[in-house]
Motif scaffolding. Sequence first.
Motif, PDB file in Angstrom:
ATOM      1  N   UNK A   1     -26.448  38.051  -1.229  1.00 41.33           N
ATOM      2  CA  UNK A   1     -27.386  38.861  -0.458  1.00 41.33           C
ATOM      3  C   UNK A   1     -27.207  38.463   1.005  1.00 41.33           C
ATOM      4  N   UNK A   2     -26.175  39.018   1.652  1.00 48.18           N
ATOM      5  CA  UNK A   2     -25.830  38.551   2.992  1.00 48.18           C
ATOM      6  C   UNK A   2     -25.018  39.618   3.733  1.00 48.18           C
ATOM      7  N   UNK A   3     -24.800  39.350   5.018  1.00 41.47           N
ATOM      8  CA  UNK A   3     -24.042  40.267   5.876  1.00 41.47           C
ATOM      9  C   UNK A   3     -22.586  39.846   5.904  1.00 41.47           C
ATOM     10  N   UNK A   4     -21.685  40.800   5.708  1.00 38.37           N
ATOM     11  CA  UNK A   4     -20.255  40.493   5.712  1.00 38.37           C
ATOM     12  C   UNK A   4     -19.541  41.320   6.776  1.00 38.37           C
ATOM     13  N   UNK A   5     -18.512  40.714   7.359  1.00 32.50           N
ATOM     14  CA  UNK A   5     -17.593  41.454   8.217  1.00 32.50           C
ATOM     15  C   UNK A   5     -16.314  41.682   7.414  1.00 32.50           C
ATOM     16  N   UNK A   6     -16.092  42.923   6.934  1.00 34.20           N
ATOM     17  CA  UNK A   6     -14.885  43.167   6.141  1.00 34.20           C
ATOM     18  C   UNK A   6     -13.629  43.071   6.995  1.00 34.20           C
TER      19      UNK A   6
END
Length: 271
Positions: free
Chosen positions: A192-197
């Motif tokens: 449950x987190x923010x990702x930079x693809x």
Amino acid sequence: MHVDYGFHGSDVYKATIDRGLSASGPWTPIGETFLTGNEGYFYDNTMPFDTPVWYRFHSFSITEVAGPDYVDGPFTLVSNGSVVLSDPLRPWADIEFGFCATPQNLAAAACSPNAPDFIWSRFGDRTSRADVGLFDILNAERPADVYARRKDHEGGIVFVTRTVAAIASVYDLFTAGGPLYLRAPAVYGDFDFTIQPGDLQRSYLTEAIDQRHPFRLWTAPYTVVDLPLGPQQGIACATWCAVNDAFPTYADMTTAGGTWADLATGATVCP
């Protein structure tokens, strides 16, 4: 959510929104919305699953004078077991992924007419990079060790799409190039987190499937980053570009019976 400062004496043009796990905080900023006629809309597409949350609204007048805070809650978003990838600044592009009956029948599920258009496959291995520097010391057996807090993890995502429309939706979600918010069922642990693809790879599902079928296998590495903040573009069909194409002026929209609520729900352009 509908933000209404109609009862406020002054002209409110902007509201910032914070989210917390209690009515007294602590508070995490999640976005802002600009108001017209003291009203606006905000869509929280980073809300955690199965967790009661409260919202705090903070207003600003045209002259940037801060108004009083208002707190509302609790609200709970009940999980249906799906994985969701969201663009915090473009909620209309969010994608919800279903699952195969078993991990072994991914290809069969892609061919099944009852399978979802978006199928979640798996997460890749995690790596938490060290933030360390080792420097040789003259006439010493061991180097100097300079270290700091270890980085959050890097990993990967793998999913399948089954239709041409689903391919277009993946393009819409990833094309802006910014961070995405990932939510997964609790069984996965802390997903449950923010990702930079990173680079997004699209391939045909297997060589055994006729490539005229639109099934695609998608993979992308990611790095966990902070949640971006800023005004949103809209939700569902309520993007400003789509609204502007349909209604060149605000008067055109209201003459056709459109309202701010219609904009927020997408009913203005896609009833």
